[in-house]
Design a protein around this motif. Structure first.
Motif, mmCIF file in Angstrom:
data_model
loop_
_atom_site.group_PDB
_atom_site.id
_atom_site.type_symbol
_atom_site.label_atom_id
_atom_site.label_comp_id
_atom_site.label_asym_id
_atom_site.label_seq_id
_atom_site.Cartn_x
_atom_site.Cartn_y
_atom_site.Cartn_z
ATOM 1 N N VAL A 386 -14.772 30.468 -90.295
ATOM 2 C CA VAL A 386 -14.501 29.345 -91.192
ATOM 3 C C VAL A 386 -15.107 29.595 -92.574
ATOM 4 O O VAL A 386 -14.459 29.384 -93.610
ATOM 5 N N GLY A 387 -16.344 30.085 -92.599
ATOM 6 C CA GLY A 387 -16.995 30.317 -93.880
ATOM 7 C C GLY A 387 -16.325 31.405 -94.710
ATOM 8 O O GLY A 387 -16.174 31.258 -95.925
ATOM 9 N N ARG A 388 -15.912 32.489 -94.056
ATOM 10 C CA ARG A 388 -15.280 33.587 -94.810
ATOM 11 C C ARG A 388 -13.926 33.164 -95.353
ATOM 12 O O ARG A 388 -13.565 33.514 -96.489
ATOM 13 N N SER A 489 -9.243 23.239 -91.304
ATOM 14 C CA SER A 489 -9.120 24.337 -90.353
ATOM 15 C C SER A 489 -10.019 24.158 -89.133
ATOM 16 O O SER A 489 -9.626 24.463 -88.012
ATOM 17 N N LEU A 490 -11.255 23.651 -89.335
ATOM 18 C CA LEU A 490 -12.177 23.525 -88.210
ATOM 19 C C LEU A 490 -11.703 22.494 -87.178
ATOM 20 O O LEU A 490 -11.698 22.790 -85.977
ATOM 21 N N PRO A 491 -11.276 21.274 -87.583
ATOM 22 C CA PRO A 491 -10.747 20.336 -86.577
ATOM 23 C C PRO A 491 -9.509 20.880 -85.863
ATOM 24 O O PRO A 491 -9.351 20.689 -84.655
ATOM 25 N N ALA A 492 -8.636 21.563 -86.609
ATOM 26 C CA ALA A 492 -7.438 22.136 -85.983
ATOM 27 C C ALA A 492 -7.833 23.215 -84.984
ATOM 28 O O ALA A 492 -7.234 23.329 -83.908
ATOM 29 N N PHE A 493 -8.854 23.986 -85.324
ATOM 30 C CA PHE A 493 -9.288 25.055 -84.432
ATOM 31 C C PHE A 493 -9.873 24.480 -83.143
ATOM 32 O O PHE A 493 -9.562 24.946 -82.045
ATOM 33 N N THR A 494 -10.726 23.479 -83.264
ATOM 34 C CA THR A 494 -11.420 22.940 -82.088
ATOM 35 C C THR A 494 -10.470 22.242 -81.128
ATOM 36 O O THR A 494 -10.740 22.167 -79.927
ATOM 37 N N THR A 495 -9.329 21.724 -81.608
ATOM 38 C CA THR A 495 -8.379 21.034 -80.730
ATOM 39 C C THR A 495 -7.297 21.966 -80.183
ATOM 40 O O THR A 495 -6.499 21.553 -79.346
ATOM 41 N N ALA A 496 -7.274 23.222 -80.632
ATOM 42 C CA ALA A 496 -6.252 24.171 -80.175
ATOM 43 C C ALA A 496 -6.623 24.743 -78.810
ATOM 44 O O ALA A 496 -7.779 24.678 -78.375
ATOM 45 N N SER A 497 -5.638 25.314 -78.138
ATOM 46 C CA SER A 497 -5.892 25.974 -76.860
ATOM 47 C C SER A 497 -6.587 27.308 -77.110
ATOM 48 O O SER A 497 -6.616 27.811 -78.243
ATOM 49 N N VAL A 498 -7.167 27.895 -76.056
ATOM 50 C CA VAL A 498 -7.874 29.167 -76.215
ATOM 51 C C VAL A 498 -6.954 30.273 -76.753
ATOM 52 O O VAL A 498 -7.340 30.999 -77.675
ATOM 53 N N GLU A 500 -4.376 29.939 -78.675
ATOM 54 C CA GLU A 500 -4.128 29.631 -80.088
ATOM 55 C C GLU A 500 -5.372 29.927 -80.931
ATOM 56 O O GLU A 500 -5.275 30.436 -82.057
ATOM 57 N N GLN A 501 -6.569 29.589 -80.404
ATOM 58 C CA GLN A 501 -7.810 29.878 -81.123
ATOM 59 C C GLN A 501 -7.976 31.384 -81.318
ATOM 60 O O GLN A 501 -8.380 31.844 -82.384
ATOM 61 N N ARG A 502 -7.671 32.158 -80.283
ATOM 62 C CA ARG A 502 -7.798 33.605 -80.383
ATOM 63 C C ARG A 502 -6.850 34.161 -81.445
ATOM 64 O O ARG A 502 -7.190 35.064 -82.201
ATOM 65 N N ASP A 503 -5.614 33.607 -81.498
ATOM 66 C CA ASP A 503 -4.658 34.039 -82.523
ATOM 67 C C ASP A 503 -5.191 33.752 -83.923
ATOM 68 O O ASP A 503 -5.036 34.574 -84.840
ATOM 69 N N LEU A 504 -5.810 32.580 -84.088
ATOM 70 C CA LEU A 504 -6.338 32.215 -85.412
ATOM 71 C C LEU A 504 -7.489 33.134 -85.813
ATOM 72 O O LEU A 504 -7.567 33.577 -86.965
ATOM 73 N N LEU A 505 -8.388 33.437 -84.893
ATOM 74 C CA LEU A 505 -9.494 34.331 -85.210
ATOM 75 C C LEU A 505 -8.981 35.702 -85.630
ATOM 76 O O LEU A 505 -9.492 36.311 -86.574
ATOM 77 N N ARG A 506 -7.959 36.177 -84.945
ATOM 78 C CA ARG A 506 -7.448 37.527 -85.213
ATOM 79 C C ARG A 506 -6.633 37.620 -86.498
ATOM 80 O O ARG A 506 -6.264 38.715 -86.904
ATOM 81 N N LEU A 507 -6.368 36.496 -87.125
ATOM 82 C CA LEU A 507 -5.765 36.565 -88.452
ATOM 83 C C LEU A 507 -6.693 37.238 -89.444
ATOM 84 O O LEU A 507 -6.247 37.893 -90.394
ATOM 85 N N ALA A 508 -8.008 37.063 -89.237
ATOM 86 C CA ALA A 508 -8.972 37.574 -90.215
ATOM 87 C C ALA A 508 -9.963 38.566 -89.628
ATOM 88 O O ALA A 508 -10.532 39.375 -90.363
ATOM 89 N N ILE A 509 -10.177 38.534 -88.311
ATOM 90 C CA ILE A 509 -11.220 39.361 -87.700
ATOM 91 C C ILE A 509 -10.618 40.543 -86.968
ATOM 92 O O ILE A 509 -9.698 40.387 -86.153
ATOM 93 N N GLU A 510 -11.149 41.726 -87.266
ATOM 94 C CA GLU A 510 -10.724 42.948 -86.580
ATOM 95 C C GLU A 510 -11.546 43.146 -85.311
ATOM 96 O O GLU A 510 -10.994 43.437 -84.246
ATOM 97 N N ARG A 511 -12.852 42.986 -85.414
ATOM 98 C CA ARG A 511 -13.744 43.120 -84.254
ATOM 99 C C ARG A 511 -15.100 42.526 -84.594
ATOM 100 O O ARG A 511 -15.462 42.356 -85.763
ATOM 101 N N VAL A 512 -15.858 42.232 -83.547
ATOM 102 C CA VAL A 512 -17.209 41.692 -83.700
ATOM 103 C C VAL A 512 -18.148 42.560 -82.872
ATOM 104 O O VAL A 512 -17.991 42.663 -81.654
ATOM 105 N N GLU A 513 -19.116 43.195 -83.541
ATOM 106 C CA GLU A 513 -20.105 44.020 -82.855
ATOM 107 C C GLU A 513 -21.398 43.226 -82.685
ATOM 108 O O GLU A 513 -21.888 42.610 -83.632
#
Length: 537
Positions: A386-388, A489-498, A500-513
């Motif tokens: 959300v912050g990025r 974006s945050l309210p929409a994210f929290t009410t989405a299914s898992v 859908e949430q994963r799809d939204l994260l992958r719009l911007a995130i390649e990986r998390v170490e």
């Protein structure tokens, strides 16, 4: 019946393009050839067969290759074929090679219905080669007529034939009409998948409820002696094991253009081999898909519904591990995104923690295996996401913003991108054909000036039309306003299914170490233990 069990041996070769009953059926060919062998005092050693295989197209024929190999290796001296066109319809090129091999080993070819025998004077190379060229020309003309008829039928929006997709019947005008209860069953599959159910769950439910597949219907038709073809599974089970619902078959049906009632088309790769996937045929003048539905009838799923359906199905698959084998997405939010900083392997959930898969599941060594609370790391990743994204408001030239917009379009609005890519592919094809025509005229001199002018003029016209259509297409734009505003974006994210949430994260995130905690029981500190790789970095 065989009067010559001690006589010279002979092999038989049988072939039919369409494996069916008729005057030239496989059974008729074998019966006639065995009767001939009986009269000649020959003992049949082996019967080679290619049922349902073309003798004209460049396809693999195992029976043909084995029969000629047996003759060339002197395993048998004589090969008998019902007619010359059963052996080959590819003309003098293929038949000439066969004759050379037969002559080299002193073998014998017999073409029963043509009255040709290479061991007698009535079958010199000339009549055999001449007849083979006649067969090739007949096949070429037949192929041309069939292609022309199919093209005409496609333009008219008429089904080309064969078994219609599950849920449809074909009316007298060769259009699709709903076939119940199969039509309603497939509609049920569509909405259940869109609601998030897995194909495996639906298949198990259908098998328990006794919903019949195409093969189950054929099996019951055979078992109960009803009209229609029978199942060839060789069992009396009701239904047979081979006729149960399976996720792979159901997935293929959902991906087929027939689900949306569209005209299908098989395509080939760069080597001319048929691709497994079937695509929707497009009208050559308009570029639009063509519906096969009867007037006033709705398909199982509209094109828009099928696009959403495929998006949901594809979101459950990803590429990882060896090769590119698609596997089902994990249920956890960070499945496939979260990796162990020490060994680089993906982390999976075990109880309330994400743990290094290499250490926990593979029983392999990891210098610093990851173990982190599910709640803590997921909350940290969402906050970072959300912050990025909020920072991108002030970074219009950011590569991340461009990458997010591109992924957004590909995921949620792919139609404009697909249309643009299709036009570009068509344009490249026309350019390649133009270059080939230039080469044939100027370099190889196989295309005279008059034909070259006609061909190049037609291709230039097609090129100009494609360039114009590309220019007229509006540039796809992603509306990311809500995505970049944390209050939205945050309210929409929290009410989405898992998923859908994963799809939204992958719009911007390649990986998390994430690295291992410095000591057991230490509270998770994202600033020191977590590193996010953003798309486009």
């Amino acid at each position: 019946m065989d009067k010559s069990t001690t006589g010279e041996e002979v092999d038989l070769y049988l072939r039919l393009s369409v494996d069916a009953e008729g005057a030239d059926s496989i059974e008729r060919q074998e019966r006639d050839l065995r009767a001939w062998a009986d009269r000649e005092g020959l003992r049949v050693r082996e019967v080679w067969s290619d049922a349902g295989r073309s003798g004209y197209r460049d396809v693999k024929r195992a029976g043909f290759e084995s029969a000629l190999a047996a003759l060339a290796n002197a395993e048998v001296r004589t090969l008998a074929v019902w007619k010359l066109d059963r052996l080959s319809r590819r003309g003098a090129g293929q038949i000439g090679v066969v004759l050379d091999d037969v002559e080299r080993v002193g073998g014998r070819l017999v073409f029963l219905r043509d009255g040709l025998d290479t061991s007698s004077g009535n079958a010199s190379r000339l009549p055999i080669v001449t007849m083979s060229e006649i067969s090739r020309a007949e096949s070429a003309n037949t192929s041309l007529r069939v292609k022309s008829r199919k093209h005409t039928d496609r333009l008219a929006g008429q089904y080309l034939g064969g078994l219609p997709p599950y849920g449809y019947a074909v009316d007298d005008a060769r259009h699709f009409v709903p076939l119940e209860p199969e039509f309603s069953s497939m509609r049920e599959v569509v909405w259940r998948v869109l609601e998030g159910e897995s194909l495996m769950t639906i298949c198990r439910d259908f098998n328990e409820r006794g919903v019949l597949t195409q093969r189950a219907k054929k099996h019951l038709a055979k078992r109960d002696r009803l009209p229609g073809p029978g199942c060839d599974c060789g069992t009396d089970e009701k239904p047979c094991k081979e006729s149960l619902w399976r996720p792979s078959a159901l997935s293929a049906a959902l991906r087929s253009p027939g689900l949306a009632g569209l005209m299908p088309e098989k395509t080939t790769d760069e080597h001319g081999r048929w691709k497994a996937a079937v695509v929707a045929w497009r009208h050559p003048d308009t570029g639009e898909t063509v519906s096969l539905m009867a007037p006033g009838r709705e398909p199982i799923a509209s094109e828009a519904e099928q696009a959403r359906l495929l998006s949901v199905m594809d979101s459950r698959l990803r590429q990882y591990g060896r090769g590119s084998r698609p596997v089902r997405q994990p249920k956890s939010l960070l499945g496939g995104l979260l990796v162990c900083a020490s060994c680089g392997r993906t982390a999976h959930t075990f109880g309330n923690s994400y743990r290094c898969r290499k250490w926990k599941a593979d029983a392999s060594d990891c210098a610093a295996p990851l173990s982190v609370s599910v709640e803590a790391v997921e909350e940290a990743v969402v906050r970072a996401w959300v912050g990025r994204l909020a920072q991108l408001h002030d970074e219009p030239e950011s590569p991340l913003l461009a990458a997010v917009a591109d992924r957004w379009l590909q995921k949620f609005d792919p139609a404009p991108l697909r249309e643009r890519e299709r036009l570009r592919s068509d344009l490249e094809d026309v350019k390649t054909r133009l270059a080939s025509a230039d080469d044939d005229h100027y370099v190889k001199a196989t295309l005279d000036i008059e034909r070259y002018a006609r061909v190049s003029a037609r291709l230039e016209e097609q090129r100009a039309r494609l360039v114009l259509r590309l220019a007229e297409l509006p540039q796809p734009e992603a509306d990311l306003g809500a995505l970049l505003d944390p209050e939205l974006s945050l309210p929409a994210f929290t009410t989405a299914s898992v998923p859908e949430q994963r799809d939204l994260l992958r719009l911007a995130i390649e990986r998390v170490e994430v690295s291992r905690a410095p000591k057991r029981g230490t509270r998770f500190d994202p600033s020191s233990r977590m590193r996010v790789s953003w798309v486009g970095d």
